[in-house]
Design an enzyme around this catalytic site. Structure first.
Site, PDB file in Angstrom:
ATOM      1  N   LYS A  47      34.428 -65.293 -84.669  1.00 18.19           N
ATOM      2  CA  LYS A  47      34.828 -63.966 -85.146  1.00 18.19           C
ATOM      3  C   LYS A  47      35.875 -63.348 -84.213  1.00 18.19           C
ATOM      4  CE  LYS A  47      30.510 -63.618 -87.608  1.00 18.19           C
ATOM      5  NZ  LYS A  47      29.093 -63.197 -87.667  1.00 18.19           N
ATOM      6  N   GLN A  91      25.085 -59.421 -84.352  1.00 17.23           N
ATOM      7  CA  GLN A  91      24.839 -60.789 -84.803  1.00 17.23           C
ATOM      8  C   GLN A  91      23.350 -60.999 -85.083  1.00 17.23           C
ATOM      9  OE1 GLN A  91      27.125 -62.934 -85.601  1.00 17.23           O
ATOM     10  NE2 GLN A  91      25.873 -64.748 -85.903  1.00 17.23           N
ATOM     11  N   ASP A 114      29.509 -55.343 -91.668  1.00 17.45           N
ATOM     12  CA  ASP A 114      28.645 -56.363 -92.265  1.00 17.45           C
ATOM     13  C   ASP A 114      28.100 -55.915 -93.626  1.00 17.45           C
ATOM     14  OD1 ASP A 114      28.197 -58.817 -90.966  1.00 17.45           O
ATOM     15  OD2 ASP A 114      26.958 -57.889 -89.410  1.00 17.45           O
TER      16      ASP A 114
HETATM   17  N1  LIG Z   1      25.554 -59.851 -88.440  1.00 20.67           N
HETATM   18  C1  LIG Z   1      25.804 -61.066 -88.927  1.00 20.67           C
HETATM   19  N2  LIG Z   1      26.816 -61.226 -89.808  1.00 20.67           N
HETATM   20  C2  LIG Z   1      27.090 -62.455 -90.329  1.00 20.67           C
HETATM   21  O1  LIG Z   1      28.013 -62.590 -91.156  1.00 20.67           O
HETATM   22  C3  LIG Z   1      26.307 -63.578 -89.898  1.00 20.67           C
HETATM   23  C4  LIG Z   1      25.273 -63.343 -88.972  1.00 20.67           C
HETATM   24  N3  LIG Z   1      25.040 -62.084 -88.522  1.00 20.67           N
HETATM   25  N4  LIG Z   1      24.502 -64.368 -88.571  1.00 20.67           N
HETATM   26  C5  LIG Z   1      24.741 -65.729 -88.961  1.00 20.67           C
HETATM   27  C6  LIG Z   1      25.429 -65.814 -90.299  1.00 20.67           C
HETATM   28  C7  LIG Z   1      26.141 -67.117 -90.520  1.00 20.67           C
HETATM   29  N5  LIG Z   1      27.537 -66.797 -90.677  1.00 20.67           N
HETATM   30  C8  LIG Z   1      28.559 -67.728 -90.789  1.00 20.67           C
HETATM   31  C9  LIG Z   1      29.881 -67.406 -90.591  1.00 20.67           C
HETATM   32  C10 LIG Z   1      30.874 -68.367 -90.638  1.00 20.67           C
HETATM   33  C11 LIG Z   1      30.563 -69.683 -90.898  1.00 20.67           C
HETATM   34  C12 LIG Z   1      31.645 -70.704 -90.900  1.00 20.67           C
HETATM   35  O2  LIG Z   1      32.794 -70.399 -90.754  1.00 20.67           O
HETATM   36  N6  LIG Z   1      31.310 -71.992 -91.059  1.00 20.67           N
HETATM   37  C13 LIG Z   1      32.265 -73.092 -91.062  1.00 20.67           C
HETATM   38  C14 LIG Z   1      31.781 -74.229 -90.193  1.00 20.67           C
HETATM   39  C15 LIG Z   1      31.572 -73.862 -88.779  1.00 20.67           C
HETATM   40  C16 LIG Z   1      30.984 -75.037 -88.007  1.00 20.67           C
HETATM   41  O3  LIG Z   1      31.748 -75.949 -87.681  1.00 20.67           O
HETATM   42  O4  LIG Z   1      29.758 -75.019 -87.793  1.00 20.67           O
HETATM   43  C17 LIG Z   1      32.401 -73.680 -92.454  1.00 20.67           C
HETATM   44  O5  LIG Z   1      31.437 -73.535 -93.240  1.00 20.67           O
HETATM   45  O6  LIG Z   1      33.420 -74.275 -92.732  1.00 20.67           O
HETATM   46  C18 LIG Z   1      29.248 -70.014 -91.130  1.00 20.67           C
HETATM   47  C19 LIG Z   1      28.253 -69.047 -91.091  1.00 20.67           C
HETATM   48  C20 LIG Z   1      27.704 -65.457 -90.532  1.00 20.67           C
HETATM   49  N7  LIG Z   1      26.539 -64.842 -90.342  1.00 20.67           N
END
Ligand SMILES: Nc1nc(=O)c2c([nH]1)NC[C@@H]1CN(c3ccc(C(=O)N[C@@H](CCC(=O)O)C(=O)O)cc3)C=[N+]21
Ligand SMILES: NC(=O)C1=CN([C@@H]2O[C@H](COP(=O)(O)OP(=O)(O)OC[C@H]3O[C@@H](n4cnc5c(N)ncnc54)[C@H](OP(=O)(O)O)[C@@H]3O)[C@@H](O)[C@H]2O)C=CC1
Ligand SMILES: [Mg+2]
Length: 278
Positions: A47, A91, A114
Site C-alpha cells: 500500500k 490493517q 477502507d
Molecule cells: N484494513 C484492511 N484493508 C484491506 O483492504 C485489507 C486488510 N485490512 N487486510 C488484509 C486484506 C487483504 N488485502 C489484499 C490486498 C492486496 C492483495 C494483492 O495485491 N494481492 C496480489 C498478490 C500479492 C502476493 O504476491 O501475495 C494479487 O492478488 O495479485 C491481496 C489482498 C487487503 N486487505
C-alpha cells in the site's frame, strides 16, 4: 477470457498519478499495523509502495502486538485530528485481544478509506455510497472495464464478511443484479453457485470452486488469497479446471488483489478532495 486486474490497476494508478499531479492537493494516507504478522506487513508495504507510485504521501504507525484497544484508539484519535491526513487504514486482522469493532468505529467516517465504518456501510446499503470497501469496489471497476453487464443478472456472492461479502452484495444490488449471498450454513451451496451468471467467491479456501460448481459461460471473480498444497499463492477457484468453462475469470495473483490497492488510492484522493472542500 482472463480478466487482467494487474493491467487495469496499473492503468488506473497511472491516471491517478496525473490527476494528483495537477490537482494542487497533497493527499496523505496513514496506515496502522498492530503486531508483526508477515502477511499484514507485506500488504501494508504494498500500500505504501502504491502511494509512492501515484504521488500520495503516506505515513505508517506500527504498534506492538500486545497493544491494548485503548492504546490503538488513542493512535486513531491522533490521526483523526491531524488535518494533514486524509485517509486512515487500520490493517486487519487485529490481534485477538483487541476489540476490532471499536477500532473500526473510532476511525472518522470522513477518513475511512477502507469503507468499513458503519456510517459508510450504511450509506452503501442505502444506495448512497461514499467510501466503498476497496476489494468489492475494485471488482465493480473490473466489471465496468470489461463491460460485463450486471443489470438483471443473477449474482451469487459466497462469503458474508463485513469487508468483502456483504459490501459486494450491496454493490451488486445497487447495480441492478439479483443477488444471493451464501455462507457456511448455506444448504445446497453447489446448486446456488451453479445458478450464477456472476459468481464471486470470497471464502478463503484453496481451490474450493471446481468446474462442476459453475454454469458454463458464467463470469467468475476469485477474491480468495490462499496457499495451495505446495505453499503457492492461489485463489478460491480451481483456475485450471474452471477457466475453459466460463466466459471470464480473474486469476490469483493478478486479478482482484491489485484492484484492491488501486481502489484504496482512489479513495484516498477522493478523501483529499472532500477535505479540501470543507
Ligand atoms: N484494513 C484492511 N484493508 C484491506 O483492504 C485489507 C486488510 N485490512 N487486510 C488484509 C486484506 C487483504 N488485502 C489484499 C490486498 C492486496 C492483495 C494483492 O495485491 N494481492 C496480489 C498478490 C500479492 C502476493 O504476491 O501475495 C494479487 O492478488 O495479485 C491481496 C489482498 C487487503 N486487505
Ligand atoms: N484479493 C483481495 O484484495 C482480498 C482478498 N481477501 C481474501 O478473500 C478471502 C475471504 O476474505 P474475508 O471475507 O475477509 O474472509 P472471512 O474469513 O472473514 O469470511 C469468509 C466467509 O466465507 C464463508 N465460508 C467459509 N467457508 C465456507 C464454505 N465451506 N462454504 C461456504 N461459505 C464458507 C464464511 O461463512 P460464515 O460467515 O458462515 O463463517 C464467511 O462468511 C480470504 O482468502 C482473504 O484472504 C480478503 C480481502 C481482500
Ligand atoms: Mg475478514
Amino acid at each position: 477470457m482472463i480478466i487482467n486486474g494487474k493491467e487495469i490497476s496499473e492503468k488506473r494508478l497511472a491516471a491517478l498519478k496525473e490527476e494528483i499531479k495537477t490537482s494542487g492537493l497533497n493527499p496523505c494516507l496513514a496506515t496502522v499495523i498492530v503486531g508483526e504478522d508477515p502477511a499484514s506487513q507485506m500488504y501494508v508495504r504494498m500500500k505504501h509502495k502504491a502511494c509512492e507510485q501515484v504521488g500520495i504521501k503516506s505515513t505508517g504507525v506500527v504498534l506492538p502486538e500486545n497493544s491494548t484497544t485503548k492504546e490503538i484508539l488513542a493512535e486513531v484519535e491522533k490521526l483523526n485530528s491531524d488535518n494533514l491526513i486524509h485517509g486512515i487504514l487500520v490493517q486487519l486482522p487485529l490481534p485477538k485481544h483487541v476489540d476490532t469493532e471499536a477500532v473500526i468505529e473510532a476511525v472518522s467516517p470522513e477518513k475511512d478509506v477502507d469503507g468499513f465504518h458503519p456510517y459508510n456501510t450504511g450509506r452503501l446499503f442505502s444506495g448512497m455510497p461514499e467510501f466503498v470497501p476497496c476489494t468489492p469496489g475494485g471488482i465493480m471497476t473490473l466489471l465496468k472495464e470489461y463491460k460485463i453487464e450486471t443489470s438483471g443478472k443473477k449474482a451469487v456472492v459466497v462469503g458474508r464478511s463485513v469487508d468483502v461479502g456483504r459490501p459486494m452484495a450491496a454493490l451488486l444490488i445497487n447495480a441492478d443484479a439479483t443477488v444471493t449471498v451464501c455462507h457456511s450454513r448455506t444448504k445446497n451451496l453447489e446448486d446456488e453457485m451453479k445458478a450464477a451468471d456472476i459468481l464471486i467467491s470470497a471464502i478463503g479456501k484453496a481451490k474450493f470452486v471446481t468446474a462442476e460448481m459453475v454454469k458454463s459461460g458464467a463470469v467468475v471473480i476469485d477474491v480468495g488469497i490462499n496457499q495451495d498444497e505446495n505453499k503457492r499463492l492461489c485463489g478460491d477457484v480451481d483456475f485450471e479446471s474452471v477457466k475453459d468453462k466460463v466466459s471470464a475469470i480473474t486469476p490469483v495473483p493478478g486479478g482482484v488483489g491489485p484492484m484492491t490497492i488501486a481502489t484504496l488510492m482512489e479513495n484516498t484522493l477522493k478523501s483529499a478532495k472532500m477535505h479540501a472542500k470543507l
